[in-house]
Design an enzyme around this catalytic site. Sequence first.
Site, PDB file in Angstrom:
ATOM      1  N   ASP A  98       0.861  -1.172   0.000  1.00  0.00           N
ATOM      2  CA  ASP A  98       0.000   0.000   0.000  1.00  0.00           C
ATOM      3  C   ASP A  98       0.902   1.227   0.000  1.00  0.00           C
ATOM      4  OD1 ASP A  98      -2.425   1.519   0.258  1.00  0.00           O
ATOM      5  OD2 ASP A  98      -3.275  -0.196   1.308  1.00  0.00           O
ATOM      6  N   ASP A 199      -2.814   4.943  -2.598  1.00  0.00           N
ATOM      7  CA  ASP A 199      -3.899   5.449  -1.763  1.00  0.00           C
ATOM      8  C   ASP A 199      -4.211   6.930  -2.022  1.00  0.00           C
ATOM      9  OD1 ASP A 199      -5.589   5.133   0.830  1.00  0.00           O
ATOM     10  OD2 ASP A 199      -4.301   6.849   1.294  1.00  0.00           O
ATOM     11  N   GLU A 256      -6.202   4.377  -6.290  1.00  0.00           N
ATOM     12  CA  GLU A 256      -7.481   4.699  -5.649  1.00  0.00           C
ATOM     13  C   GLU A 256      -7.813   6.116  -6.084  1.00  0.00           C
ATOM     14  OE1 GLU A 256      -9.552   4.704  -1.232  1.00  0.00           O
ATOM     15  OE2 GLU A 256      -7.576   5.627  -1.470  1.00  0.00           O
ATOM     16  N   HIS A 328     -11.256  -2.918   2.407  1.00  0.00           N
ATOM     17  CA  HIS A 328     -11.128  -2.544   3.811  1.00  0.00           C
ATOM     18  C   HIS A 328     -11.852  -1.246   4.146  1.00  0.00           C
ATOM     19  CE1 HIS A 328      -8.237  -0.107   1.702  1.00  0.00           C
ATOM     20  NE2 HIS A 328      -8.101   0.658   2.759  1.00  0.00           N
ATOM     21  N   ASP A 329     -12.262  -0.488   3.137  1.00  0.00           N
ATOM     22  CA  ASP A 329     -12.933   0.795   3.347  1.00  0.00           C
ATOM     23  C   ASP A 329     -14.435   0.726   3.123  1.00  0.00           C
ATOM     24  OD1 ASP A 329     -10.884   2.432   4.170  1.00  0.00           O
ATOM     25  OD2 ASP A 329     -10.298   3.022   2.147  1.00  0.00           O
TER      26      ASP A 329
END
Length: 555
Positions: A98, A199, A256, A328-329
């Site tokens: 990440d 991210d 993202e 995960h979000d």
Amino acid sequence: MQYKWWHDKVVYQIYPKSFMDSNGDGIGDFRGIIGKLDYLKELGIDIIWLSPVYQSPFVDQGYDISDYYRIAEEFGTMEEFDELLWEVKKRGMYLIMDLVVNHCSDQHEFFQRALEDPDGEYADYFYFVKGKDGGAPSNYRSYFGGSAWEKIPGSDKYYLHFFAKEQPDWNWENEKTRRYIYDMINWWLDKGVAGFRVDAIINIKKDTRFPSYEPDGADGLVHCTKMVESVDGVGEFLEEMKRETFARKDAFTVGEVFNMKEDELREFIGEDGHFSSMFDFCAEEFCTGEHGWYDAREITLPAWKQAVFRSQMETEGIGFKSNIIENHDEPRGFSRFLPKHLQNDNGAKALGTVNILLKGIPFIYQGQEIGMRNCPMESIEEYDDISTKDQYQVALDAGLTEEQALWVCREHSRDNARTPMQWSAQANAGFTTGTPWLKIHPDYIHINVEKQEKEDDSILHYYQKLIALRKHPAWKEIFVYGKTVPVYEDSDCLFAYERVLGNESIQVVANFGSREAQIERKSEILLSNLSKVQQEEQSRGSSMALLPGQVLVWK
């Protein structure tokens, strides 16, 4: 389209804190992951994405990084990370990290130095800006609520944080900041990671005038994305980052990306795009309403499939998006997309099928392959997520009762996906011998890996077959490169499309309704979530009745 090594791969996201604990401290770790690599290989996984494992105070679950070159001791040591990387490669798989470079932690060495001297060199690594009229420089609201500006003690300046106040934004306009970030990325690439999930990357470009905008809420603030949407030039940063880092190693990168301008898709994921791929967040329009989670609109099949097909069409001829049901979000896809009457094994199989066989890179989130679902928390105190606590308060401020606000969190909280992986029916779902850091879903007794490994018709075994079908030599080309052509578009219960390449086509059709649906019968069935006997009983000449929850993949 020029072939890239990642085109035909299937990715599995690991949320390390909740995957597998090897030492009984209640937190997942590298040794736990290493012990489950054979499980992932058998599932059919090619690439493993690790959510952040860097040193962090964990204000935002590791997305607040205090040292990019060190491993959080909760997960293990750098030596154990190197062992994990070696074990992944030994199995013919790849590991991606990440990459969190819009912001860091307020405990980062550079930020601490900046606070010591708000007018010094290190202050320029961040956005240290003088206030206006006795207040903040502008009226931006952070992603987690409240002002995106925090007063610097003993100074007339504020620092910018799009997320929590403990997550100061990096100043990408500063060449020294960018060089620091690029050197760090290359250090990890040289270590042997195959790429990154990038991210919140659209946020790195700021309008350094920091203008205020018309408020969009009673708090007098406007969401910080208003500025992001109004400024140009992020592509220059992204191209430089790609040139200085990713391109050196032919790394796989998935962005993202929110708030991208309509005509920029090719720049982001085209043949020479900023990234290899970007997540398809077309379903995000159902997650948040005008004011928050509490007024999000209900997901209906016609609206959902329309969003998916629109996204598939706009990507055709440009590149690859990365398809997700959950991460995960987000809450669990099982609880989010399936109507109540199909929240069962067949529903989970149908949902997985229509997503994984779309054009794009399939991403599977831990637990998705066994049908994990949203966890019924009993109070707001059981939640850990900073965003959930903010949205709970937003709902209360809007006039909802405590029970109604809690229900909103049960439906939308990020913690729904962060509850520990359910490995067995043993204590704590086999995740830990200690006290788990977050509540374990009480249904682990019935929904777990060990149980499904023993059942031939389980969701887990179906996922293995589904992934194997996508990789089958006879069909791989069509699933990877074929167009997506919607069928039965007017149906309010069928989610159906064909994957077409040259003169070949494969149809995927699923019934998400509560009644049988008549469909045209095709030739060879490649995959179904019902038995052959059931399929034969349904056939009636040139047509057949597709049962609720049934999915078929056929030539």
